[in-house]
Design a protein around this motif. Sequence first.
Motif, PDB file in Angstrom:
ATOM      1  N   GLU A  79       6.817  -8.730  -5.907  1.00 23.24           N
ATOM      2  CA  GLU A  79       6.742  -7.213  -5.813  1.00 23.24           C
ATOM      3  C   GLU A  79       7.136  -6.655  -6.972  1.00 23.24           C
ATOM      4  N   MET A  97       1.686   4.569   0.769  1.00 28.07           N
ATOM      5  CA  MET A  97       1.765   3.085   1.008  1.00 28.07           C
ATOM      6  C   MET A  97       2.245   2.686   2.499  1.00 28.07           C
ATOM      7  N   GLN A 101      -0.106   0.343   4.937  1.00 29.01           N
ATOM      8  CA  GLN A 101       0.479  -0.691   5.510  1.00 29.01           C
ATOM      9  C   GLN A 101       0.185  -0.871   6.785  1.00 29.01           C
ATOM     10  N   LYS A 107       0.367  -6.129   3.273  1.00 34.36           N
ATOM     11  CA  LYS A 107       1.434  -5.431   2.159  1.00 34.36           C
ATOM     12  C   LYS A 107       0.879  -4.644   1.074  1.00 34.36           C
ATOM     13  N   GLU A 108      -0.093  -5.199   0.492  1.00 27.75           N
ATOM     14  CA  GLU A 108      -0.886  -4.426  -0.390  1.00 27.75           C
ATOM     15  C   GLU A 108      -2.213  -4.611  -0.461  1.00 27.75           C
ATOM     16  N   GLN A 127      -9.535  -8.412  -2.419  1.00 31.15           N
ATOM     17  CA  GLN A 127      -9.177  -6.887  -2.384  1.00 31.15           C
ATOM     18  C   GLN A 127      -9.591  -6.185  -1.008  1.00 31.15           C
ATOM     19  N   PHE A 131      -7.252  -0.444   2.021  1.00 34.54           N
ATOM     20  CA  PHE A 131      -5.813  -0.072   1.648  1.00 34.54           C
ATOM     21  C   PHE A 131      -5.942   0.723   0.340  1.00 34.54           C
ATOM     22  N   SER A 137      -3.298  -1.825  -8.668  1.00 35.76           N
ATOM     23  CA  SER A 137      -2.187  -1.515  -8.698  1.00 35.76           C
ATOM     24  C   SER A 137      -1.253  -2.601  -9.493  1.00 35.76           C
ATOM     25  N   TYR A 139       0.969  -4.400  -8.366  1.00 30.10           N
ATOM     26  CA  TYR A 139       0.844  -5.664  -7.186  1.00 30.10           C
ATOM     27  C   TYR A 139      -0.450  -6.312  -7.457  1.00 30.10           C
ATOM     28  N   ARG A 168      -5.211   2.776  -9.629  1.00 29.07           N
ATOM     29  CA  ARG A 168      -4.429   3.556  -8.699  1.00 29.07           C
ATOM     30  C   ARG A 168      -3.653   4.688  -9.538  1.00 29.07           C
ATOM     31  N   SER A 175      -0.898   1.313 -14.202  1.00 21.89           N
ATOM     32  CA  SER A 175      -2.243   0.846 -13.348  1.00 21.89           C
ATOM     33  C   SER A 175      -3.059  -0.006 -14.328  1.00 21.89           C
TER      34      SER A 175
END
Length: 322
Positions: A79, A97, A101, A107-108, A127, A131, A137, A139, A168, A175
């Motif tokens: 993370e 975020m 979530q 989570k992402e 992907q 979200f 991102s 992440y 992002r 990013s």
Amino acid sequence: MNWISNYVRPKINSLFSRREIPENLWTKCPECGSMLFHRELAQNLNVCTNCGHHMAISPRRRFEALFDGGIFTEVKVPEPIVDPLHFKDQKKYPERMKAAQKNTGEKEAMLVVEGEIGRTPIVAAAQDFSFIGGSMSMYVGNAIVVAAERAVKLGRPLVLFSAAGGARMQEGILSLMQMPRTTVAVDMLREAGLPYIVVLTHPTTGGVTASYAMLGDVQIAEPNALICFAGPRVIEQTIREKLPEGFQRAEYLLDHGMLDRVTPRKELREELITIIRMMMNMPPAIAADLPAPEIKAEVPEVAEEAPAAAKAAPQPAADAKG
């Protein structure tokens, strides 16, 4: 009067009033307008049974249909720093975020897993456009690097399902830095001699298309998926000309050499199995496994009677001496 108004009238209304139908039982196809029953749509992997339009599907649901028996193991992703730029527009970035979530249960924007398809071990990443638009991102960059490292460590191919609106903006330059990072991760796979297969889903745009989404050894797309860097509306406003019909759609890119295949979602699993096993120099997959037949040894009846006969037979010389 009280008896009529308090008992009779509500009883009559309950008999003739319509029952409320839950709103989530039916889904309207955005392409043809057909009303699709939710169970039928789920069984068809969110593909319209009337016109074949491919609707969005979550990474977890996609993997359940892709892997053998729906079984896969999630790979842990490091993370990054939360809200490194302290970005705020109409909402604070941490609030966006938390909302994403809560809505997706993830989570992402990217999920990395490993498992087998057709008894072929792979590492896969997907992907989730729901979200924050599947945006790239830090992440997501970490997820692709971890997926590539895991594939190299296990000697497995990497299959990536892209769906994103680009970088992002809440993470700014951090990013955009994921573009070279993910490119290096793809080079790790090539140096190891492992296949990297990309499945482009609707939509795949922006910096994602300018990096890892277009670097696959094999490029596959779902039907009518929008695949581009700048969208058609932006291009039309820039050049002030009308674009061709179906411009930047999967079929158009296939005709112009940008893709290798356009494959419906229901046929994608079998095609991936075939391609991966060919690239890994593996024998063709077995379509159906049957249990080995049980072979029972036929023992002659004489053999069963032999112990009894042996017991009845007199003892040889040793008994005589006794």
